[in-house]
Design an enzyme around this catalytic site. Sequence first.
Site, short mmCIF file in Angstrom:
data_model
loop_
_atom_site.label_atom_id
_atom_site.label_comp_id
_atom_site.label_asym_id
_atom_site.label_seq_id
_atom_site.Cartn_x
_atom_site.Cartn_y
_atom_site.Cartn_z
N LYS A 206 0.85 -1.19 0.00
CA LYS A 206 0.00 0.00 0.00
C LYS A 206 0.89 1.25 0.00
CE LYS A 206 -0.41 -0.13 5.04
NZ LYS A 206 -1.28 -0.50 6.16
N TYR B 295 17.78 29.22 9.78
CA TYR B 295 16.63 30.03 10.16
C TYR B 295 16.39 30.00 11.67
CZ TYR B 295 14.99 30.50 5.32
OH TYR B 295 14.85 30.80 3.99
C1 LIG Z 1 -0.59 -1.64 6.73
C2 LIG Z 1 -1.22 -2.90 7.13
C3 LIG Z 1 -0.42 -4.02 7.40
C4 LIG Z 1 1.10 -3.97 7.42
O1 LIG Z 1 1.49 -3.34 8.60
P1 LIG Z 1 3.05 -3.24 8.99
O2 LIG Z 1 3.04 -2.69 10.36
O3 LIG Z 1 3.67 -2.30 8.02
O4 LIG Z 1 3.59 -4.60 8.89
C5 LIG Z 1 -1.05 -5.21 7.68
N1 LIG Z 1 -2.42 -5.29 7.72
C6 LIG Z 1 -3.21 -4.23 7.49
C7 LIG Z 1 -4.68 -4.38 7.57
C8 LIG Z 1 -2.64 -3.00 7.19
O5 LIG Z 1 -3.43 -1.95 6.97
#
Ligand SMILES: *Cc1c(COP(=O)(O)O)cnc(C)c1O
Length: 389
Positions: free
Chosen positions: A35, A269
Site C-alpha cells: 500500500k 533560520y
Molecule cells: C498496513 C497494514 C499491514 C502492514 O502493517 P506493517 O506494520 O507495516 O507490517 C497489515 N495489515 C493491514 C490491515 C494494514 O493496513
Amino acid sequence: MPRPILATVHAPALRHNLARARAAAPDTRVWAVVKANAYGHGIERVFDALRGADGFALLDLAEAERLRALDWRGPILLLEGCFEPRDLELCSRLNLWHAVHCEEQIDWLSRHKTQTPHRVFLKMNSGMNRLGFRPEAFRAAWTRLNALPQVDEISLMTHFSDADGLRMGADGIAHQVAAFVQATHDLPGERSLCNSAATLRHALSVRLGDEASAQALAADWVRPGIAVYGSAPDHPSHRAADWGLQPTLTLSSRLIGLQQVAQGESVGYGSTYVAAAPLHVGVVACGYADGYPRHAPGSTEHGAPVLVNGVRTRLVGRVSMDMLAVDLTPVEAAHGPCALGDEVVLWGRSARGTVLPIDEVAQAAGTLSYELMCAVAPRVPFAVDHGET
Ligand SMILES: *Cc1c(COP(=O)(O)O)cnc(C)c1O
C-alpha cells in the site's frame, strides 16, 4: 547537473527481508503489503524483488491495476475492500480479493452482477476500533455473506493495535487474539492476523499460552509491510539489525556548501543552533521539500543523525525547504577535510558500507520510519540498486 539528491531502492534487501518474514512464519503464506505505493518505494520498483510473495496487499484500486499491468497473476487483496459499489466491477474484472468490513459492503455485493464469485476477507474489529465487525456481530455477517451467490470463499481477518508491544501495561495482542478465536472457532476459512510486528514477535512465540491462539496467529496468511522495507516494527525495543532486516531505501545527497562558523555564531533560520566552539559546517542539498522531516532536531549538541562520507555526524540548525546543515567535525577527524560533492546519507546505506537506520532518524524527529518512507517527495529522483548488499 541535476540537484544531487537521490532515493535508492535496494532490491536485494527487499528480497532478503521478504525471506526473513517468511522464515518468521514458516508454514504461512505471505502477503507483501505494498500500500501507499509500496511504502513510498514505488510499486514498479519493488515488484520484481517481491514477486516471490504469495500475494500483494494494498488499498488503492489504481495500485491494484498497476500490479496487474506488471502481469502479476497471483492474489491481490484490497485491505479496506471497496469504497463504492462499482469498485466491485474492477474486483471481478481483475480478480481482486477484497476485505469486507461493514454491512454496506455486503449490501453492495448482494446487488453485484458477476460471472465469477469473489473471494472475500471478512474483517473483525477485535479491539482496534478502526475497520471491521465487532466479535458479537461477526457470525451474522459471515452467515449473510455465505448465503450470497456472489461470494466464493470467505477468509477471516483482524488487525492488531499493539503488536509492537510498546504500550505501557498493555498485553499486546493476547486480548485481541482471544476475542478473534472465541468468535471464529467454529467458522471455516483461512485466517490472517499478523502484521510485521506480530509476525516477527509473536508468530513463533507461544507465550500466549493456549494452543488455539497460537494456531490462529500462525495461520494462514501473514501481512508484513514495514519489515519488508527493512525497518523494525518495534523500534527502539529492537533495531532492524536485531531482526536481521536490511535497509531497502537510502536517501542520499551531497555537500553543496561549506561554512566555517565562529564561536557564538548561529546556523540556519531562527538561529536555533549557536556554536559553542568554532565549527566546520557542511550544507546539504536536502530539505523538507524533499521529504526530510522539518522537525528533526538541530538546536542542541544532540542533533538528528546524518552520515557524511560514511561517518556519523549530526544535523545543526533548522531544516529548511531545500537545505540542511551538518557538523563536519567527526567526518574531518576521520578522513580529513570535506569537499563539495562529498556523499551525505540522510538514512540508509552509504557507498562506504555504513548504515544509518531510518528508525533512528525517525525517532530523533519524533515520528516513524513509515512516515519518512511515505514522505519522500515527488521531486526526488529514484534509482534501483539491483546489486549485492
Ligand atoms: C498496513 C497494514 C499491514 C502492514 O502493517 P506493517 O506494520 O507495516 O507490517 C497489515 N495489515 C493491514 C490491515 C494494514 O493496513
